[in-house]
Design a protein around this motif. Structure first.
Motif, mmCIF file in Angstrom:
data_model
loop_
_atom_site.group_PDB
_atom_site.id
_atom_site.type_symbol
_atom_site.label_atom_id
_atom_site.label_comp_id
_atom_site.label_asym_id
_atom_site.label_seq_id
_atom_site.Cartn_x
_atom_site.Cartn_y
_atom_site.Cartn_z
ATOM 1 N N PHE A 140 0.836 -1.197 0.000
ATOM 2 C CA PHE A 140 0.000 0.000 0.000
ATOM 3 C C PHE A 140 0.877 1.256 0.000
ATOM 4 O O PHE A 140 1.985 1.257 0.531
ATOM 5 C CB PHE A 140 -0.915 0.018 1.219
ATOM 6 C CG PHE A 140 -2.052 -0.961 1.127
ATOM 7 C CD1 PHE A 140 -3.222 -0.636 0.450
ATOM 8 C CD2 PHE A 140 -1.953 -2.222 1.704
ATOM 9 C CE1 PHE A 140 -4.262 -1.545 0.357
ATOM 10 C CE2 PHE A 140 -2.988 -3.130 1.620
ATOM 11 C CZ PHE A 140 -4.160 -2.793 0.935
ATOM 12 N N VAL A 141 0.356 2.305 -0.599
ATOM 13 C CA VAL A 141 1.032 3.598 -0.612
ATOM 14 C C VAL A 141 0.749 4.295 0.715
ATOM 15 O O VAL A 141 -0.387 4.304 1.202
ATOM 16 C CB VAL A 141 0.549 4.457 -1.786
ATOM 17 C CG1 VAL A 141 1.159 5.865 -1.723
ATOM 18 C CG2 VAL A 141 0.905 3.788 -3.108
ATOM 19 N N GLY A 142 1.800 4.862 1.304
ATOM 20 C CA GLY A 142 1.658 5.548 2.583
ATOM 21 C C GLY A 142 2.270 6.930 2.559
ATOM 22 O O GLY A 142 2.813 7.379 1.538
ATOM 23 N N ILE A 143 2.192 7.579 3.698
ATOM 24 C CA ILE A 143 2.730 8.936 3.855
ATOM 25 C C ILE A 143 3.620 8.959 5.104
ATOM 26 O O ILE A 143 3.286 8.366 6.134
ATOM 27 C CB ILE A 143 1.596 9.965 3.968
ATOM 28 C CG1 ILE A 143 0.893 10.097 2.602
ATOM 29 C CG2 ILE A 143 2.115 11.318 4.445
ATOM 30 C CD1 ILE A 143 -0.250 11.081 2.581
ATOM 31 N N ALA A 144 4.746 9.636 4.976
ATOM 32 C CA ALA A 144 5.696 9.734 6.086
ATOM 33 C C ALA A 144 6.020 11.190 6.371
ATOM 34 O O ALA A 144 5.856 12.072 5.520
ATOM 35 C CB ALA A 144 6.978 8.974 5.755
ATOM 36 N N PRO B 147 -0.101 14.021 10.508
ATOM 37 C CA PRO B 147 -1.390 14.493 10.018
ATOM 38 C C PRO B 147 -2.440 13.385 10.073
ATOM 39 O O PRO B 147 -2.118 12.199 10.092
ATOM 40 C CB PRO B 147 -1.087 14.883 8.568
ATOM 41 C CG PRO B 147 0.054 14.006 8.181
ATOM 42 C CD PRO B 147 0.884 13.865 9.431
ATOM 43 N N ASP B 148 -3.697 13.790 10.082
ATOM 44 C CA ASP B 148 -4.815 12.851 10.045
ATOM 45 C C ASP B 148 -4.982 12.360 8.605
ATOM 46 O O ASP B 148 -5.124 13.159 7.680
ATOM 47 C CB ASP B 148 -6.086 13.567 10.517
ATOM 48 C CG ASP B 148 -7.305 12.657 10.537
ATOM 49 O OD1 ASP B 148 -7.163 11.437 10.293
ATOM 50 O OD2 ASP B 148 -8.410 13.177 10.794
ATOM 51 N N GLN C 145 4.989 7.315 -0.852
ATOM 52 C CA GLN C 145 5.617 6.196 -1.563
ATOM 53 C C GLN C 145 5.049 4.889 -0.990
ATOM 54 O O GLN C 145 4.274 4.909 -0.032
ATOM 55 C CB GLN C 145 7.146 6.225 -1.427
ATOM 56 C CG GLN C 145 7.881 5.589 -2.606
ATOM 57 C CD GLN C 145 9.335 6.061 -2.718
ATOM 58 O OE1 GLN C 145 9.946 6.478 -1.743
ATOM 59 N NE2 GLN C 145 9.895 5.978 -3.912
ATOM 60 N N GLN C 146 5.411 3.762 -1.617
ATOM 61 C CA GLN C 146 5.043 2.487 -1.019
ATOM 62 C C GLN C 146 5.598 2.455 0.408
ATOM 63 O O GLN C 146 6.727 2.896 0.661
ATOM 64 C CB GLN C 146 5.641 1.326 -1.817
ATOM 65 C CG GLN C 146 5.263 1.289 -3.285
ATOM 66 C CD GLN C 146 3.816 0.909 -3.536
ATOM 67 O OE1 GLN C 146 3.144 0.395 -2.649
ATOM 68 N NE2 GLN C 146 3.342 1.152 -4.735
ATOM 69 N N ILE C 147 4.818 1.925 1.357
ATOM 70 C CA ILE C 147 5.262 1.903 2.750
ATOM 71 C C ILE C 147 6.595 1.181 2.892
ATOM 72 O O ILE C 147 7.470 1.601 3.663
ATOM 73 C CB ILE C 147 4.179 1.271 3.641
ATOM 74 C CG1 ILE C 147 2.972 2.220 3.739
ATOM 75 C CG2 ILE C 147 4.719 0.951 5.039
ATOM 76 C CD1 ILE C 147 1.782 1.660 4.483
ATOM 77 N N VAL D 225 6.624 6.665 9.463
ATOM 78 C CA VAL D 225 5.503 6.389 8.569
ATOM 79 C C VAL D 225 4.217 6.682 9.335
ATOM 80 O O VAL D 225 3.943 6.070 10.371
ATOM 81 C CB VAL D 225 5.514 4.930 8.085
ATOM 82 C CG1 VAL D 225 4.295 4.649 7.215
ATOM 83 C CG2 VAL D 225 6.798 4.638 7.313
ATOM 84 N N VAL D 226 3.444 7.645 8.841
ATOM 85 C CA VAL D 226 2.187 8.014 9.497
ATOM 86 C C VAL D 226 1.159 6.909 9.312
ATOM 87 O O VAL D 226 0.441 6.527 10.232
ATOM 88 C CB VAL D 226 1.656 9.346 8.931
ATOM 89 C CG1 VAL D 226 0.337 9.718 9.600
ATOM 90 C CG2 VAL D 226 2.681 10.457 9.117
ATOM 91 N N GLY D 227 1.108 6.372 8.101
ATOM 92 C CA GLY D 227 0.157 5.306 7.797
ATOM 93 C C GLY D 227 -0.136 5.280 6.321
ATOM 94 O O GLY D 227 0.414 6.067 5.546
#
Length: 228
Positions: free
Chosen positions: A83-87, A95-96, A164-166, A177-179
């Protein structure tokens, strides 16, 4: 070297391959000589004639080169979903990301967002910001990289958020990694492997493919941010 198997792999599997290489060799397998790049870059290299024994690409990319006769179709196996995540930089506020509205607000509120041009994650993200109606605003302040790890832009201060991809985000130290982007907004990438039709070590390639698709590698895949 006679005891080496040559692998060309998408960046998403870099952490897993590095973690598994010693385990594979200890079990009697060959040394893994791996080179990592985004799928689109690897497709260009394969079509230019670069040699390898095993390739690991997105399922779509692997199907393409199998249709072209570069990869033995009967050898292809699915390895993992991603899965693609945000860091963010370590210590920064998280962030939410729980809803589409929250994600949209987080992206618009960031000073700059880093994403990849060639990777599967970047293709998905470009479509996502179009869908959210914020492509112009995000791209006006984005750090778009050709290849490599987007999270490195967090360390230099060039971006507040990296997409990017987690499993790729987790390759960079000093970040958190936020999620994942909400699952309803993305289709997981499936990464698959196959033996090159012109492999120098076909038997060793097949052995490595069996190992990578086996249950014993599942913990390493999960640790690297992938789902077996």
């Amino acid at each position: 070297m006679n005891d080496t198997v040559r692998v060309l792999s998408t960046l998403a599997l870099k952490g897993a391959i590095h973690g598994l290489a010693g385990q594979y060799q200890a079990a009697g397998g060959a040394r893994i000589d791996a080179d990592f790049a985004p799928t689109l870059a690897l497709l260009e290299r394969l079509r230019a004639g670069e040699a390898a024994d095993v390739v690991i690409l997105t399922r779509e990319g692997l199907d393409e080169v199998a249709r072209e006769g570069r990869v033995a179709a009967e050898s292809c196996v699915d390895l993992a979903r991603s899965f693609v995540g945000i860091a963010v930089k370590a210590g920064a506020a998280h962030p939410d990301l729980s809803t589409e509205a929250a994600l949209r607000a987080a992206l618009l509120g960031a000073r700059s967002v880093a994403y990849s041009r060639l990777g599967a994650s970047g293709i998905l993200f470009a479509k996502l910001i179009e869908r959210l109606g914020i492509a112009v605003e995000i791209d006006a302040k984005a750090q778009i990289i050709q290849q490599g790890f987007t999270a490195e832009k967090l360390l230099t201060g060039e971006a507040d958020l990296a997409v990017q991809q987690i499993s790729e985000l987790k390759q960079v130290g000093g970040i958190e990694v936020v999620g994942p982007i909400p699952h309803a907004l993305q289709t997981p990438a499936v990464f698959s492997a196959g033996r090159m039709a012109a492999a120098n070590k076909p038997a060793e390639a097949d052995r490595l493919l069996r190992f990578l698709a086996s249950l014993e590698v599942a913990p390493a895949l999960r640790e690297s941010g992938l789902e077996p």
